[in-house]
Write a protein that holds these residues in place. Structure first.
Motif, PDB file in Angstrom:
ATOM      1  N   ARG A   1      -8.117  17.610 -18.165  1.00  0.00           N
ATOM      2  CA  ARG A   1      -7.205  19.040 -18.114  1.00  0.00           C
ATOM      3  C   ARG A   1      -5.875  18.744 -17.781  1.00  0.00           C
ATOM      4  O   ARG A   1      -5.766  18.096 -16.644  1.00  0.00           O
ATOM      5  CB  ARG A   1      -7.785  20.100 -17.415  1.00  0.00           C
TER       6      ARG A   1
ATOM      7  N   ARG B   1      -5.942  29.369 -28.287  1.00  0.00           N
ATOM      8  CA  ARG B   1      -7.179  28.972 -28.284  1.00  0.00           C
ATOM      9  C   ARG B   1      -7.891  29.862 -29.381  1.00  0.00           C
ATOM     10  O   ARG B   1      -8.934  29.363 -29.976  1.00  0.00           O
ATOM     11  CB  ARG B   1      -7.757  29.212 -27.166  1.00  0.00           C
ATOM     12  N   ASP B   2      -7.374  31.001 -29.764  1.00  0.00           N
ATOM     13  CA  ASP B   2      -8.214  31.739 -30.946  1.00  0.00           C
ATOM     14  C   ASP B   2      -7.451  31.816 -32.223  1.00  0.00           C
ATOM     15  O   ASP B   2      -7.940  32.365 -33.324  1.00  0.00           O
ATOM     16  CB  ASP B   2      -8.133  33.236 -30.438  1.00  0.00           C
TER      17      ASP B   2
ATOM     18  N   GLN C   1     -16.071  18.871 -33.461  1.00  0.00           N
ATOM     19  CA  GLN C   1     -16.758  19.418 -32.387  1.00  0.00           C
ATOM     20  C   GLN C   1     -16.356  18.573 -31.154  1.00  0.00           C
ATOM     21  O   GLN C   1     -16.174  18.811 -30.008  1.00  0.00           O
ATOM     22  CB  GLN C   1     -18.517  18.953 -32.579  1.00  0.00           C
TER      23      GLN C   1
ATOM     24  N   LEU D   1     -13.159  20.305 -30.004  1.00  0.00           N
ATOM     25  CA  LEU D   1     -13.792  21.591 -29.627  1.00  0.00           C
ATOM     26  C   LEU D   1     -14.599  21.823 -28.194  1.00  0.00           C
ATOM     27  O   LEU D   1     -14.073  22.381 -27.523  1.00  0.00           O
ATOM     28  CB  LEU D   1     -14.567  22.398 -30.536  1.00  0.00           C
ATOM     29  N   THR D   2     -15.233  20.914 -28.019  1.00  0.00           N
ATOM     30  CA  THR D   2     -16.366  20.738 -26.819  1.00  0.00           C
ATOM     31  C   THR D   2     -15.109  20.615 -25.353  1.00  0.00           C
ATOM     32  O   THR D   2     -15.294  21.218 -24.373  1.00  0.00           O
ATOM     33  CB  THR D   2     -16.945  19.707 -26.701  1.00  0.00           C
TER      34      THR D   2
ATOM     35  N   GLU E   1     -13.052  23.857 -24.772  1.00  0.00           N
ATOM     36  CA  GLU E   1     -13.822  24.611 -24.203  1.00  0.00           C
ATOM     37  C   GLU E   1     -14.129  24.481 -22.687  1.00  0.00           C
ATOM     38  O   GLU E   1     -13.969  25.284 -21.835  1.00  0.00           O
ATOM     39  CB  GLU E   1     -15.335  24.809 -25.070  1.00  0.00           C
ATOM     40  N   ARG E   2     -14.629  23.138 -22.504  1.00  0.00           N
ATOM     41  CA  ARG E   2     -14.764  22.681 -20.995  1.00  0.00           C
ATOM     42  C   ARG E   2     -13.422  22.634 -20.195  1.00  0.00           C
ATOM     43  O   ARG E   2     -13.474  23.213 -19.057  1.00  0.00           O
ATOM     44  CB  ARG E   2     -15.343  21.346 -20.990  1.00  0.00           C
TER      45      ARG E   2
ATOM     46  N   ALA F   1     -11.010  24.773 -20.557  1.00  0.00           N
ATOM     47  CA  ALA F   1     -10.706  26.183 -20.261  1.00  0.00           C
ATOM     48  C   ALA F   1     -11.483  26.811 -19.248  1.00  0.00           C
ATOM     49  O   ALA F   1     -11.205  27.637 -18.509  1.00  0.00           O
ATOM     50  CB  ALA F   1     -10.797  26.962 -21.549  1.00  0.00           C
ATOM     51  N   GLU F   2     -12.644  26.361 -19.071  1.00  0.00           N
ATOM     52  CA  GLU F   2     -13.403  26.728 -17.932  1.00  0.00           C
ATOM     53  C   GLU F   2     -12.997  26.141 -16.664  1.00  0.00           C
ATOM     54  O   GLU F   2     -12.614  25.240 -16.386  1.00  0.00           O
ATOM     55  CB  GLU F   2     -14.834  25.998 -18.137  1.00  0.00           C
TER      56      GLU F   2
END
Length: 166
Positions: free
Chosen positions: A105, A128-129, A136, A139-140, A143-144, A146-147
């Motif tokens: 990140r 992000r939206d 994928q 995308l994966t 997503e990770r 952003a967490e």
């Protein structure tokens, strides 16, 4: 992705045989929470920024370098998001590679996003939206990144029995 010179040198000795290589991917966020993506020249698809570390280069340094080389954006690596061994890939020229991807990140700290080398057709920031079509893989990682929380990795396939030394 342009093939680094050290890999071309290895290929001169080993031909098309499988090379196990490190790779870095950078999920770069700006102050608005948008994600930096590049539309790749090799396949025309949008993706996160990535590349191969040079011998002796730390993964975070490689990610920061790749982002700047490809997009002219300056960033800092904040944390490891994911470590994953990818399936082997056979390229059109017959070369076979398998990458261990280290995704980081990153936070943008300067520069203006633009195409900065021959590897990208376009470079842009996306909410992000409102992401363009992505594989994928990307995308994966987005997503990770952003967490909050620890880095993701595949669990070990082998665990020694309690009380045994491996």
């Amino acid at each position: 992705m342009t093939t680094p010179g050290f890999i071309r040198d290895l290929r001169a000795d080993i031909g098309h045989r499988l090379l196990f290589l490190p790779g870095v991917s950078a999920v770069v966020f700006d102050e608005e929470g948008r994600v930096l993506l590049g539309r790749r020249a090799d396949d025309g698809g949008w993706s996160i920024i990535g590349g191969i570390p040079e011998p002796g280069e730390q993964p975070a340094d490689a990610a920061v370098r790749e982002v700047h080389e490809e997009t002219a954006v300056h960033c800092v690596a904040e944390r490891v998001v994911l470590v994953e061994t990818l399936p082997p890939t056979r390229y059109p020229n017959g070369d076979e590679c398998q990458f261990v991807d280290i995704t980081l990140r990153c936070r943008a700290v300067g520069g203006t996003a633009r195409v900065n080398d021959e590897e990208s057709l376009e470079v842009a920031w996306f909410a992000r939206d409102a992401l363009p079509p992505l594989r994928q893989f990307a995308l994966t990682r987005i997503e990770r990144a952003a967490e909050e929380g620890p880095a993701w990795f595949a669990p070990a396939a082998f665990a020694p029995a309690p009380g045994t030394v491996r």
